[in-house]
Motif scaffolding. Structure first.
Motif, PDB file in Angstrom:
ATOM      1  N   ALA A 112       0.797  -1.312   0.189  1.00 27.27           N
ATOM      2  CA  ALA A 112      -0.093  -0.098  -0.095  1.00 27.27           C
ATOM      3  C   ALA A 112       0.886   1.204   0.063  1.00 27.27           C
ATOM      4  O   ALA A 112       0.514   2.350  -0.590  1.00 27.27           O
ATOM      5  CB  ALA A 112      -1.128   0.032   1.195  1.00 27.27           C
ATOM      6  N   ARG A 113       1.865   1.384   0.694  1.00 19.52           N
ATOM      7  CA  ARG A 113       2.778   2.395   0.733  1.00 19.52           C
ATOM      8  C   ARG A 113       3.477   2.578  -0.606  1.00 19.52           C
ATOM      9  O   ARG A 113       3.552   3.775  -1.048  1.00 19.52           O
ATOM     10  CB  ARG A 113       3.928   2.233   1.867  1.00 19.52           C
ATOM     11  CG  ARG A 113       3.472   2.445   3.309  1.00 19.52           C
ATOM     12  CD  ARG A 113       4.665   2.465   4.161  1.00 19.52           C
ATOM     13  NE  ARG A 113       5.358   1.321   4.339  1.00 19.52           N
ATOM     14  CZ  ARG A 113       5.440   0.074   4.963  1.00 19.52           C
ATOM     15  NH1 ARG A 113       4.168   0.341   5.705  1.00 19.52           N
ATOM     16  NH2 ARG A 113       6.418  -0.713   5.053  1.00 19.52           N
ATOM     17  N   ARG A 114       3.891   1.526  -1.512  1.00 21.59           N
ATOM     18  CA  ARG A 114       4.529   1.907  -2.781  1.00 21.59           C
ATOM     19  C   ARG A 114       3.333   2.263  -3.805  1.00 21.59           C
ATOM     20  O   ARG A 114       3.743   3.100  -4.573  1.00 21.59           O
ATOM     21  CB  ARG A 114       4.954   0.377  -3.055  1.00 21.59           C
ATOM     22  CG  ARG A 114       6.281  -0.119  -2.176  1.00 21.59           C
ATOM     23  CD  ARG A 114       7.313   0.947  -2.181  1.00 21.59           C
ATOM     24  NE  ARG A 114       8.125   0.645  -1.126  1.00 21.59           N
ATOM     25  CZ  ARG A 114       8.167   0.760   0.192  1.00 21.59           C
ATOM     26  NH1 ARG A 114       7.023   1.510   0.710  1.00 21.59           N
ATOM     27  NH2 ARG A 114       9.090   0.565   0.816  1.00 21.59           N
ATOM     28  N   VAL A 115       2.319   1.631  -3.495  1.00 21.53           N
ATOM     29  CA  VAL A 115       1.070   2.242  -4.730  1.00 21.53           C
ATOM     30  C   VAL A 115       0.663   3.759  -4.357  1.00 21.53           C
ATOM     31  O   VAL A 115       0.678   4.530  -5.093  1.00 21.53           O
ATOM     32  CB  VAL A 115      -0.219   1.396  -4.298  1.00 21.53           C
ATOM     33  CG1 VAL A 115      -1.397   2.109  -4.986  1.00 21.53           C
ATOM     34  CG2 VAL A 115       0.081   0.003  -4.852  1.00 21.53           C
ATOM     35  N   LYS A 116       0.873   4.082  -2.995  1.00 22.38           N
ATOM     36  CA  LYS A 116       0.979   5.656  -2.559  1.00 22.38           C
ATOM     37  C   LYS A 116       1.901   6.283  -3.041  1.00 22.38           C
ATOM     38  O   LYS A 116       1.833   7.401  -3.417  1.00 22.38           O
ATOM     39  CB  LYS A 116       0.559   5.883  -1.036  1.00 22.38           C
ATOM     40  CG  LYS A 116       0.371   7.082  -0.808  1.00 22.38           C
ATOM     41  CD  LYS A 116       0.118   7.496   0.780  1.00 22.38           C
ATOM     42  CE  LYS A 116      -0.059   8.583   1.218  1.00 22.38           C
ATOM     43  NZ  LYS A 116      -0.214   8.962   2.631  1.00 22.38           N
ATOM     44  N   ALA A 117       3.209   5.884  -3.017  1.00 25.98           N
ATOM     45  CA  ALA A 117       4.406   6.669  -3.449  1.00 25.98           C
ATOM     46  C   ALA A 117       4.405   6.790  -5.042  1.00 25.98           C
ATOM     47  O   ALA A 117       4.804   7.653  -5.606  1.00 25.98           O
ATOM     48  CB  ALA A 117       5.434   5.903  -2.876  1.00 25.98           C
ATOM     49  N   PHE A 118       4.073   5.614  -5.650  1.00 25.45           N
ATOM     50  CA  PHE A 118       4.341   5.644  -7.089  1.00 25.45           C
ATOM     51  C   PHE A 118       3.056   5.210  -8.183  1.00 25.45           C
ATOM     52  O   PHE A 118       2.943   5.341  -9.272  1.00 25.45           O
ATOM     53  CB  PHE A 118       5.339   4.557  -7.508  1.00 25.45           C
ATOM     54  CG  PHE A 118       6.703   4.524  -6.934  1.00 25.45           C
ATOM     55  CD1 PHE A 118       7.553   5.527  -7.584  1.00 25.45           C
ATOM     56  CD2 PHE A 118       6.946   3.918  -5.899  1.00 25.45           C
ATOM     57  CE1 PHE A 118       8.845   5.765  -7.145  1.00 25.45           C
ATOM     58  CE2 PHE A 118       8.325   4.046  -5.112  1.00 25.45           C
ATOM     59  CZ  PHE A 118       9.157   4.988  -5.691  1.00 25.45           C
TER      60      PHE A 118
END
Length: 116
Positions: A28-34
């Motif tokens: 979820a953090r990676r989806v938010k970041a990229f």
């Protein structure tokens, strides 16, 4: 294929619920970041010899972000991606060695197989 930490098996194997929650939070953090940038043009540059693993730089055109990932070759036709930064700030930091634009030369090795 979901984006998971290098130590995760993506649901394969015998991991407890805490590991799965951790992997889901990581993804979820990676989806938010990229995520927003990935909806636009993305260019991938592949570096070094790739018979076992290969460094890949992802260039996100709209946001200007650059992300380094590592593709690992498994048995048969399998492969996986290594995303090992637990800290979101570290995960979104530009690699210090990367060329500023796609198509540059940023190889971290000579390209000569070891033992040659």
């Amino acid at each position: 294929m979901p984006l998971l930490p290098a130590h995760s098996t993506g649901g394969r194997g015998n991991h407890d619920q805490k590991t799965h929650r951790s992997a889901a939070a990581y993804a979820a953090r990676r989806v938010k970041a990229f995520g927003a940038a990935a909806k636009e043009d993305v260019t991938a540059d592949f570096y070094d010899e790739g018979s076992v693993r290969q460094v890949v730089l992802l260039y996100f055109a709209k946001s200007g972000q650059i992300k380094e990932i590592e593709a690992r070759i498994g048995e048969g036709d399998s492969w996986g991606l290594t995303l090992a930064e637990p800290d979101p700030a570290e995960a979104t930091a530009k690699p210090t060695w990367a060329p500023p634009k796609p198509g540059g030369s940023g190889s971290r090795t000579s390209g000569t197989p070891s033992g040659s």
